[in-house]
Design an enzyme around this catalytic site. Structure first.
Site, PDB file in Angstrom:
ATOM      1  N   SER A  92       6.504   1.524   7.130  1.00 56.58           N
ATOM      2  CA  SER A  92       5.902   1.950   5.869  1.00 56.58           C
ATOM      3  C   SER A  92       6.822   2.940   5.142  1.00 56.58           C
ATOM      4  O   SER A  92       7.956   2.591   4.827  1.00 56.58           O
ATOM      5  CB  SER A  92       4.511   2.531   6.138  1.00 56.58           C
ATOM      6  OG  SER A  92       3.727   2.549   4.970  1.00 56.58           O
ATOM      7  N   HIS A 241      -1.599  -3.402   8.531  1.00 50.41           N
ATOM      8  CA  HIS A 241      -0.451  -2.560   8.201  1.00 50.41           C
ATOM      9  C   HIS A 241       0.048  -1.778   9.415  1.00 50.41           C
ATOM     10  O   HIS A 241       1.236  -1.490   9.524  1.00 50.41           O
ATOM     11  CB  HIS A 241      -0.848  -1.607   7.075  1.00 50.41           C
ATOM     12  CG  HIS A 241       0.281  -0.780   6.544  1.00 50.41           C
ATOM     13  ND1 HIS A 241       1.448  -1.328   6.060  1.00 50.41           N
ATOM     14  CD2 HIS A 241       0.412   0.572   6.410  1.00 50.41           C
ATOM     15  CE1 HIS A 241       2.255  -0.354   5.664  1.00 50.41           C
ATOM     16  NE2 HIS A 241       1.657   0.808   5.867  1.00 50.41           N
TER      17      HIS A 241
END
Length: 265
Positions: A92, A241
């Site tokens: 990320s 995610h």
């Protein structure tokens, strides 16, 4: 531009002069513990360096968090450790920092592994979390459970709250955040922006996306291949995610095979 700060870090595995180095960089609201699973998987054959980004974990707090500055932090750490070249894995926000570093310093990167992020700007997705964390009255918190209760209305998913509450620590004077919340709020527009528009990294790059995540999409292909012409991608089915935490065995296997396929261990 602010000067590079001395990042908090830890080293695991083989000595740096005896094996390739792999640097692991966590995402927003995280710390160097987030990627412990992959660091343990790699430490038998690699020199592994886990870092805390500025304003996270035990690294210094700053008023600015431009990607060029965070790349400079990483460069300073590699210089300090006398590591000329490394593999870099980032999740990320950490993936954006890794990409920025590789685009600025391609000669110092063996390969990149980018977990569920593209080199593009994103919509603001974290305002609810920032609002909730800022709303916690840490002066009245007597336990982690108190803080969890204060967060539960705004953040329904218990796993997300537990992840965020890792940033709450007890001191002699009570509880406090290890995160620089004011700094993250001030710099949030930079953090959701795109890394370097210029430059190219022609080494091996692996993008790993979660099958249930929308962070890497087909529309991002051009932005990826323009900067990283050798990029390949893998998808972990039924992972979101937080793919490295949700499917650690699959994630670790992809990382290990990628490293082995390009560099003899």
């Amino acid at each position: 531009m602010s000067k590079a700060v001395a990042l908090n870090f830890e080293e695991l595995g083989v000595a740096a002069d005896e094996a390739d180095t792999v640097v692991l960089i966590h995402g927003l609201f995280g710390d160097l513990d987030n990627l412990k699973s992959i660091s343990r998987a790699l430490q038998e054959h690699y020199h592994v360096v886990n870092v805390d980004l500025r304003n996270h974990g035990n690294s210094p707090w700053t008023d600015t968090m431009r990607f060029v500055e965070m790349a400079a932090d990483l460069e300073a750490l590699l210089d300090k450790l006398k590591i000329n070249k490394a593999h870099i894995l980032g999740h990320s926000l950490g993936g954006k920092v890794a990409m920025e570093f590789a685009l600025e310093h391609p000669d110092r990167v063996h390969s990149l592994i980018i977990a569920d992020i593209a080199p593009v700007a994103y919509d603001a997705r974290h305002n609810t979390i920032l609002d909730a964390l800022e709303a916690v009255d840490v002066d009245s918190v007597n336990s982690r459970q108190d803080a969890d209760k204060a967060l539960e209305n705004a953040i329904e998913t218990k796993g997300v709250r537990q992840f965020l509450l890792k940033n709450l620590r007890k001191t002699d004077n009570g509880w406090e955040w290890r995160l620089n919340l004011a700094g993250l709020r001030k710099c949030y527009a930079d953090l959701i922006g795109a890394p370097a528009q210029e430059g190219k990294f022609s080494g091996p790059v692996l993008f790993i996306r979660g099958g249930n995540s929308d962070y890497i999409q087909e529309q991002h292909r051009e932005a990826i291949t323009r900067r990283f012409p050798r990029a390949e991608s893998k998808t972990i089915a039924e992972a979101g995610h937080w793919l490295h935490a949700e499917k650690p065995a699959v994630f670790n296997g992809l990382v290990e095979r990628f490293l082995e396929s390009h560099f003899a261990v």
